[in-house]
Design a protein around this motif. Structure first.
Motif, short mmCIF file in Angstrom:
data_model
loop_
_atom_site.label_atom_id
_atom_site.label_comp_id
_atom_site.label_asym_id
_atom_site.label_seq_id
_atom_site.Cartn_x
_atom_site.Cartn_y
_atom_site.Cartn_z
N TYR A 1 1.22 -1.20 -0.03
CA TYR A 1 0.59 0.57 -0.04
C TYR A 1 1.43 1.42 0.43
O TYR A 1 0.37 2.45 -1.06
N GLU A 2 1.81 1.64 0.44
CA GLU A 2 2.57 2.76 0.45
C GLU A 2 3.75 2.74 -0.56
O GLU A 2 4.11 3.76 -1.01
N ASP A 3 4.07 2.01 -1.41
CA ASP A 3 4.53 2.24 -2.43
C ASP A 3 3.49 2.23 -3.51
O ASP A 3 4.05 3.18 -4.57
N GLN A 4 2.55 2.06 -3.50
CA GLN A 4 1.37 2.18 -4.45
C GLN A 4 1.19 3.54 -4.07
O GLN A 4 1.42 4.66 -4.51
N LYS A 5 0.92 3.82 -2.76
CA LYS A 5 0.74 5.56 -3.11
C LYS A 5 1.70 6.97 -2.80
O LYS A 5 1.74 7.16 -3.66
N GLU A 6 2.84 5.94 -2.62
CA GLU A 6 3.93 6.84 -3.11
C GLU A 6 3.85 7.44 -5.00
O GLU A 6 4.66 8.43 -5.11
N ALA A 7 4.22 5.93 -5.34
CA ALA A 7 4.44 6.38 -7.21
C ALA A 7 2.89 6.98 -6.86
O ALA A 7 3.20 7.92 -8.51
N TYR A 8 1.87 6.97 -6.71
CA TYR A 8 0.86 7.60 -7.13
C TYR A 8 0.78 9.60 -6.81
O TYR A 8 0.70 10.28 -7.75
N TYR A 9 1.44 9.84 -5.69
CA TYR A 9 1.62 11.23 -5.64
C TYR A 9 3.19 11.39 -6.39
O TYR A 9 2.86 12.90 -6.42
N LYS A 10 3.72 10.60 -6.66
CA LYS A 10 4.69 11.23 -7.44
C LYS A 10 5.10 11.18 -9.10
O LYS A 10 5.52 12.30 -9.62
N LEU A 11 3.59 10.53 -9.45
CA LEU A 11 4.25 10.51 -10.94
C LEU A 11 2.13 10.36 -11.61
O LEU A 11 2.32 10.70 -13.24
N ASN B 1 4.95 -11.68 -12.91
CA ASN B 1 4.88 -10.93 -10.90
C ASN B 1 5.43 -9.29 -12.32
O ASN B 1 5.02 -8.68 -11.36
N ARG B 2 4.96 -8.85 -13.32
CA ARG B 2 5.15 -7.89 -13.94
C ARG B 2 3.18 -6.96 -13.49
O ARG B 2 2.86 -7.18 -14.26
N ASN B 3 3.20 -5.78 -12.68
CA ASN B 3 2.15 -5.11 -13.23
C ASN B 3 2.29 -3.90 -14.10
O ASN B 3 3.39 -3.72 -15.13
N HIS B 4 0.83 -2.99 -14.72
CA HIS B 4 1.03 -2.12 -15.83
C HIS B 4 2.03 -0.73 -14.76
O HIS B 4 3.06 0.14 -15.84
N PHE B 5 2.44 -0.95 -13.79
CA PHE B 5 3.11 0.10 -13.60
C PHE B 5 5.14 -0.29 -13.10
O PHE B 5 6.01 0.06 -12.68
N VAL B 6 5.10 -0.75 -14.20
CA VAL B 6 6.76 -2.18 -14.59
C VAL B 6 7.92 -1.07 -14.56
O VAL B 6 8.57 -1.64 -13.78
N LEU B 7 7.64 0.39 -14.82
CA LEU B 7 8.82 1.16 -14.82
C LEU B 7 9.72 1.40 -13.93
O LEU B 7 10.46 1.39 -13.59
N GLY B 8 8.38 1.45 -12.56
CA GLY B 8 9.30 1.69 -11.18
C GLY B 8 8.59 0.44 -10.30
O GLY B 8 9.79 0.29 -8.74
N GLN B 9 8.23 -0.86 -10.94
CA GLN B 9 8.56 -1.76 -9.84
C GLN B 9 9.29 -1.98 -9.42
O GLN B 9 9.93 -2.64 -9.92
N PRO B 10 9.43 -3.01 -7.82
CA PRO B 10 10.89 -2.70 -7.39
C PRO B 10 11.46 -4.45 -8.36
O PRO B 10 10.26 -5.53 -9.17
N GLY B 11 12.67 -4.51 -9.40
CA GLY B 11 13.22 -5.22 -10.10
C GLY B 11 13.02 -4.73 -11.75
O GLY B 11 13.55 -6.17 -12.28
N TRP B 12 12.80 -3.91 -11.34
CA TRP B 12 12.70 -2.84 -13.35
C TRP B 12 13.99 -2.84 -13.60
O TRP B 12 14.01 -3.37 -14.47
N GLN B 13 14.87 -3.47 -12.65
CA GLN B 13 16.42 -3.70 -13.72
C GLN B 13 16.50 -5.27 -14.23
O GLN B 13 17.78 -5.03 -15.15
N GLU B 14 15.73 -5.90 -14.07
CA GLU B 14 16.35 -6.52 -14.58
C GLU B 14 15.38 -6.95 -16.01
O GLU B 14 15.58 -7.38 -16.95
N LEU B 15 14.28 -5.64 -16.52
CA LEU B 15 13.78 -6.10 -17.95
C LEU B 15 14.60 -4.82 -18.83
O LEU B 15 15.15 -5.14 -19.43
N ALA B 16 15.50 -3.62 -17.87
CA ALA B 16 16.91 -3.11 -18.28
C ALA B 16 17.67 -4.06 -18.84
O ALA B 16 18.01 -3.62 -20.15
N GLY B 17 17.98 -5.04 -18.12
CA GLY B 17 19.23 -5.58 -17.73
C GLY B 17 18.48 -6.32 -19.49
O GLY B 17 19.72 -6.65 -21.26
N TYR B 18 17.67 -6.98 -19.81
CA TYR B 18 16.75 -7.53 -21.24
C TYR B 18 16.64 -7.31 -22.44
O TYR B 18 17.15 -7.28 -23.29
#
Length: 265
Positions: free
Chosen positions: A160-170, A235-252
């Motif tokens: 929940y806290e990560d959802q809220k932080e992302a909402y107000y930040k972006l 386990n990737r949602n639509h917030f994939v760019l900021g979801q923890p572990g995004w570096q896996e996609l960038a590396g791919y």
């Protein structure tokens, strides 16, 4: 395979979020030696909190997909070399549209909005996207996603806290018309036309743009001599760019560029 390289990456933002969503991605690829830009959409070159304070915003509400495509076309044409395009959601659709114009040496469509004529019967797709279409509401007023809608459509599965932080930040207001334009000729792709290498990335838990919809998009391309690839991540949602572990996609993506001989020279 003919080797074509570039040192330039253009990140193309999707709807509903600030272009700041690319900040960590820019740093990642710049560390690898690339020059990167992530242009804000017209009328959105301000912090997310400022844009929310302006809601409803008639300028944002007036935005159309054809205008956005022309806007990014102009930016790319001014660059000293053809870039790599990396787009998320509607930015993935714009990436596809710009590849049709032969404006890039490669494209990466991350959880891409579908071009005209591609559909899904997934209930989550319609539940997540219906409010943004704004039917039976004033199209001259921008749409602002509620936190509950954000939790369902973008950040499902996150604390929940990560959802809220992302909402107000972006989170930023959006045009209802630009979302509707995905069903019009402004979003039309000629799938038989030759194109630069194109990679689709999808997420298994994305409710907004289901992985099956991305796969249908990928399978529509019929030009057999053109390079096109698809990868679904668990386990990737639509917030994939900021979801923890995004570096896996960038590396791919980085590995794909190397494998396809597109990495920087």
């Amino acid at each position: 395979m003919k080797t074509t390289t570039t040192k330039t990456i253009v990140f193309i933002t999707g709807a509903f979020v600030s272009s700041d969503c690319w900040n960590e991605w820019k740093a990642y690829f710049e560390e690898k030696g690339y020059a990167t830009i992530s242009p804000a959409w017209p009328y959105k070159d301000a912090p997310a909190c400022t844009l929310r304070e302006r809601h409803p915003d008639a300028d944002i509400a007036s935005q159309r997909l054809a205008n956005l495509t022309a806007y990014f076309t102009s930016i790319v044409k001014q660059l000293p070399e053809k870039p790599i395009l990396i787009g998320h959601s509607m930015g993935g659709l714009i990436t596809q549209l710009l590849l049709q114009k032969d404006l890039a040496i490669a494209g990466v469509a991350i959880h891409s909005l579908q071009p005209k004529g591609i559909f899904t019967f997934k209930f989550s797709f319609y539940k997540a996207g219906w409010p943004a279409l704004g039917f039976f509401t004033n199209a001259n007023k921008s749409y602002l996603m509620s936190f509950a809608e954000w939790q369902y459509a973008f950040t499902n599965g996150m604390p929940y806290e990560d959802q809220k932080e992302a909402y107000y930040k972006l989170l930023v207001p959006e045009s209802k018309l630009v979302v509707r334009d995905a069903t019009t000729d402004a979003a039309k792709i000629d799938f038989n036309r030759p194109h630069a290498p194109l990679l689709f990335l999808a997420g298994s838990t994305d409710r907004f743009i289901p992985a099956s919809l991305n796969y249908s998009n990928y399978k529509k391309y019929n030009h057999t001599a053109s390079v096109i690839d698809f990868k679904e991540f668990a386990n990737r949602n639509h917030f994939v760019l900021g979801q923890p572990g995004w570096q896996e996609l960038a590396g791919y993506i980085l590995n794909w560029l190397n494998q396809r001989s597109i990495a920087k020279s």
